[in-house]
Write an enzyme that holds these catalytic residues in place. Structure first.
Site, PDB file in Angstrom:
ATOM      1  N   CYS A   1       0.813  -1.225   0.000  1.00 55.66           N
ATOM      2  CA  CYS A   1       0.000   0.000   0.000  1.00 55.66           C
ATOM      3  C   CYS A   1       0.843   1.270   0.000  1.00 55.66           C
ATOM      4  O   CYS A   1       0.337   2.353  -0.287  1.00 55.66           O
ATOM      5  CB  CYS A   1      -0.928   0.006   1.202  1.00 55.66           C
ATOM      6  SG  CYS A   1      -1.934  -1.464   1.260  1.00 55.66           S
TER       7      CYS A   1
ATOM      8  N   ASN B   1     -10.198  -0.675   0.163  1.00 49.18           N
ATOM      9  CA  ASN B   1      -8.739  -0.575   0.144  1.00 49.18           C
ATOM     10  C   ASN B   1      -8.215  -1.166  -1.159  1.00 49.18           C
ATOM     11  O   ASN B   1      -8.323  -2.367  -1.379  1.00 49.18           O
ATOM     12  CB  ASN B   1      -8.199  -1.353   1.361  1.00 49.18           C
ATOM     13  CG  ASN B   1      -6.684  -1.379   1.424  1.00 49.18           C
ATOM     14  OD1 ASN B   1      -6.004  -0.957   0.497  1.00 49.18           O
ATOM     15  ND2 ASN B   1      -6.162  -1.900   2.521  1.00 49.18           N
TER      16      ASN B   1
ATOM     17  N   HIS C   1      -3.702   6.676   2.698  1.00 48.55           N
ATOM     18  CA  HIS C   1      -4.067   5.342   2.231  1.00 48.55           C
ATOM     19  C   HIS C   1      -5.477   5.034   2.738  1.00 48.55           C
ATOM     20  O   HIS C   1      -5.799   5.244   3.910  1.00 48.55           O
ATOM     21  CB  HIS C   1      -3.056   4.328   2.766  1.00 48.55           C
ATOM     22  CG  HIS C   1      -3.433   2.918   2.482  1.00 48.55           C
ATOM     23  ND1 HIS C   1      -3.952   2.515   1.280  1.00 48.55           N
ATOM     24  CD2 HIS C   1      -3.371   1.797   3.254  1.00 48.55           C
ATOM     25  CE1 HIS C   1      -4.201   1.222   1.322  1.00 48.55           C
ATOM     26  NE2 HIS C   1      -3.860   0.761   2.511  1.00 48.55           N
TER      27      HIS C   1
HETATM   28  N1  ACO Z   1     -18.319  -9.059   9.769  1.00 51.93           N
HETATM   29  C1  ACO Z   1     -18.726  -9.330  11.007  1.00 51.93           C
HETATM   30  N2  ACO Z   1     -17.877  -9.614  12.010  1.00 51.93           N
HETATM   31  C2  ACO Z   1     -16.568  -9.640  11.709  1.00 51.93           C
HETATM   32  C3  ACO Z   1     -16.083  -9.364  10.433  1.00 51.93           C
HETATM   33  C4  ACO Z   1     -17.020  -9.070   9.436  1.00 51.93           C
HETATM   34  N3  ACO Z   1     -16.669  -8.790   8.178  1.00 51.93           N
HETATM   35  N4  ACO Z   1     -14.737  -9.441  10.451  1.00 51.93           N
HETATM   36  C5  ACO Z   1     -14.390  -9.753  11.705  1.00 51.93           C
HETATM   37  N5  ACO Z   1     -15.487  -9.870  12.476  1.00 51.93           N
HETATM   38  C6  ACO Z   1     -15.589 -10.202  13.882  1.00 51.93           C
HETATM   39  C7  ACO Z   1     -14.377 -10.893  14.403  1.00 51.93           C
HETATM   40  O1  ACO Z   1     -14.451 -12.272  14.121  1.00 51.93           O
HETATM   41  C8  ACO Z   1     -14.453 -10.585  15.870  1.00 51.93           C
HETATM   42  O2  ACO Z   1     -15.350 -11.467  16.451  1.00 51.93           O
HETATM   43  P1  ACO Z   1     -15.005 -12.143  17.890  1.00 51.93           P
HETATM   44  O3  ACO Z   1     -14.883 -10.974  18.821  1.00 51.93           O
HETATM   45  O4  ACO Z   1     -16.179 -13.010  18.108  1.00 51.93           O
HETATM   46  O5  ACO Z   1     -13.713 -12.849  17.663  1.00 51.93           O
HETATM   47  C9  ACO Z   1     -15.072  -9.208  15.922  1.00 51.93           C
HETATM   48  O6  ACO Z   1     -15.675  -8.998  14.635  1.00 51.93           O
HETATM   49  C10 ACO Z   1     -14.089  -8.095  16.176  1.00 51.93           C
HETATM   50  O7  ACO Z   1     -12.983  -8.309  15.341  1.00 51.93           O
HETATM   51  P2  ACO Z   1     -11.786  -7.322  15.330  1.00 51.93           P
HETATM   52  O8  ACO Z   1     -10.739  -7.828  14.400  1.00 51.93           O
HETATM   53  O9  ACO Z   1     -11.394  -6.968  16.723  1.00 51.93           O
HETATM   54  O10 ACO Z   1     -12.505  -6.061  14.679  1.00 51.93           O
HETATM   55  P3  ACO Z   1     -11.902  -4.654  14.466  1.00 51.93           P
HETATM   56  O11 ACO Z   1     -12.793  -3.662  15.071  1.00 51.93           O
HETATM   57  O12 ACO Z   1     -10.435  -4.622  14.788  1.00 51.93           O
HETATM   58  O13 ACO Z   1     -12.008  -4.475  12.883  1.00 51.93           O
HETATM   59  C11 ACO Z   1     -10.721  -4.674  10.902  1.00 51.93           C
HETATM   60  C12 ACO Z   1     -11.413  -5.392  12.017  1.00 51.93           C
HETATM   61  C13 ACO Z   1     -11.743  -3.844  10.130  1.00 51.93           C
HETATM   62  C14 ACO Z   1     -10.071  -5.690   9.989  1.00 51.93           C
HETATM   63  C15 ACO Z   1      -9.645  -3.740  11.501  1.00 51.93           C
HETATM   64  O14 ACO Z   1      -8.844  -4.458  12.387  1.00 51.93           O
HETATM   65  C16 ACO Z   1      -8.768  -3.115  10.479  1.00 51.93           C
HETATM   66  O15 ACO Z   1      -9.199  -2.297   9.683  1.00 51.93           O
HETATM   67  N6  ACO Z   1      -7.452  -3.417  10.520  1.00 51.93           N
HETATM   68  C17 ACO Z   1      -6.495  -2.779   9.647  1.00 51.93           C
HETATM   69  C18 ACO Z   1      -6.614  -3.383   8.327  1.00 51.93           C
HETATM   70  C19 ACO Z   1      -5.820  -2.626   7.323  1.00 51.93           C
HETATM   71  O16 ACO Z   1      -5.714  -1.427   7.354  1.00 51.93           O
HETATM   72  N7  ACO Z   1      -5.284  -3.386   6.393  1.00 51.93           N
HETATM   73  C20 ACO Z   1      -4.725  -2.859   5.280  1.00 51.93           C
HETATM   74  C21 ACO Z   1      -3.283  -2.648   5.329  1.00 51.93           C
HETATM   75  S1  ACO Z   1      -2.816  -2.238   3.762  1.00 51.93           S
HETATM   76  C22 ACO Z   1      -2.538  -3.509   2.675  1.00 51.93           C
HETATM   77  O17 ACO Z   1      -1.434  -3.708   2.377  1.00 51.93           O
HETATM   78  C23 ACO Z   1      -3.589  -4.335   2.025  1.00 51.93           C
END
Ligand code: ACO
Length: 329
Positions: A116, A286, A256
């Site tokens: 990214c 993304n 980003h």
């Molecule tokens: N729908 C419903 N529930 C979900 C989903 C979904 N799509 N995805 C995860 N959950 C659940 C999880 O299983 C978890 O359940 P549990 O508590 O029973 O285990 C709960 O939601 C909370 O999960 P978290 O991972 O704590 O959720 P969070 O609020 O952290 O959001 C997310 C997750 C959106 C992935 C976040 O962590 C994020 O944006 N991280 C950064 C990702 C990013 O920026 N990546 C790109 C980098 S750049 C690249 O190179 C591609």
């Protein structure tokens, strides 16, 4: 040093494939909800390439648009750089496919892999060669077709990613304009926080790797989230400080487009008002390498880029990599 010329962006372009995957579509594919996706990420739609479309196919319209807006013929290009981690092929570089399709007959071409952060890395790799006179006209493209490496049975990643491309023409600009300063970093210790485990030399493609779905992006979302908030703030402050500026000087910031909560958190910590941030993740999700140049193109088309403005690009991603650049538009 006094022979160095300033280097800036003289044309931008963007493209996303027409197919749209909505949160409601995803509700039919994995256990998730429109409400969860919107509140946790800010994303509503993402654009998805069809089966016949590869990364060069979405990069080309963006590239042509950037060249047209710069008033530059393809055969005037000295170099084409493609920032991507989803190339058409591993061999050869997708930049060569683009160079040929554009008719950039005089240009060198190569791909750059910084996930990214690829677009910011690429402009910083190329700008010094323009500043010293080795090249005059460069095309930098950021594009990814993430849908091809996304596991649509993994709800923790498939709701976040989309396909998109953006491009910029880099050329000499009047003194005091263009790229002012940058800050680039990497930490390979975070490799497995965001990676594709299979298909290459560590784990060559086999029936087993396919069965294990090892050809898809794996991500530790929570860990990446924590890294991203810190990296974004650090990169912006370091790049601004190297340019002799502060957060109060920023007219427009193109981050980003990973997650609205990451951007909101950084906006608060940096004290840069919300209306200065370019955000389009609700529509594209993304798009990795495409993310910043596609958002820059949106800003251009919305008339948000004015001559003399201080514009900041900031990214973080797989590698881990992160960085920021400060430009005077
Ligand atoms: N729908 C419903 N529930 C979900 C989903 C979904 N799509 N995805 C995860 N959950 C659940 C999880 O299983 C978890 O359940 P549990 O508590 O029973 O285990 C709960 O939601 C909370 O999960 P978290 O991972 O704590 O959720 P969070 O609020 O952290 O959001 C997310 C997750 C959106 C992935 C976040 O962590 C994020 O944006 N991280 C950064 C990702 C990013 O920026 N990546 C790109 C980098 S750049 C690249 O190179 C591609």
């Amino acid at each position: 040093m006094d022979t160095l010329v300033s280097v800036g962006i003289t044309g931008v372009g963007g493209y996303a494939p027409p197919g749209v995957l909505t949160n409601h579509d995803l509700e039919q594919m994995v256990e998730t909800s429109d409400e969860w996706i919107r509140t946790r990420s800010g994303i509503s739609n993402r654009h998805i390439a069809d089966a016949a479309t590869a990364t060069s196919d979405i990069a080309l319209p963006a590239a042509r648009q950037a060249l047209e807006r710069a008033g530059l013929a393809p055969d005037a290009l000295d170099i084409v750089v493609m920032a991507t981690f989803t190339p058409d092929y591993l061999l050869p570089a997708t930049a060569c496919t683009i160079q040929h399709a554009l008719g950039a007959t005089r240009a060198a071409a190569f791909d750059l892999a910084a996930a990214c952060s690829g677009f910011i890395y690429a402009i910083n790799v190329i700008a010094p060669s323009i500043a010293t006179g080795q090249f005059r006209n460069a095309l930098v493209i950021g594009a990814d077709t993430l849908s091809k490496v996304t596991d649509y049975t993994d709800r923790s990643t498939c709701v976040l990613f989309g396909d998109g491309a953006g491009a910029a023409v880099l050329q000499p600009v009047p003194a005091g304009r263009g790229l002012l300063a940058s800050y680039l970093r990497a930490d390979g210790g975070g490799c497995e926080m965001l990676y594709i485990p299979g298909g290459m030399t560590r784990k060559p493609a086999s029936h087993e790797t396919v069965d294990a779905r090892d050809h898809y992006v794996k991500m530790s979302g929570n860990e990446v989230f924590r890294f991203a908030v810190r990296a974004l703030e650090e990169a912006v402050l370091e790049a601004l400080s190297r340019a002799g500026l502060t957060a109060a000087d920023v007219d427009l910031i193109v981050p980003h487009q990973a997650n609205i909560r990451i951007i909101d958190g950084a906006a608060k910590r940096l004290g840069i008002p919300e209306d200065r941030w370019v955000i389009n993740l609700h529509e594209y999700g993304n798009t990795s390498g495409g993310s910043i140049p596609l958002a820059l193109n949106d800003a251009y088309e919305q008339g948000r880029l004015h001559e003399g403005d201080v514009v900041v690009f900031v990214a973080f991603g797989g590698g881990l990599t992160w960085g920021a650049s400060v430009l005077r538009w």
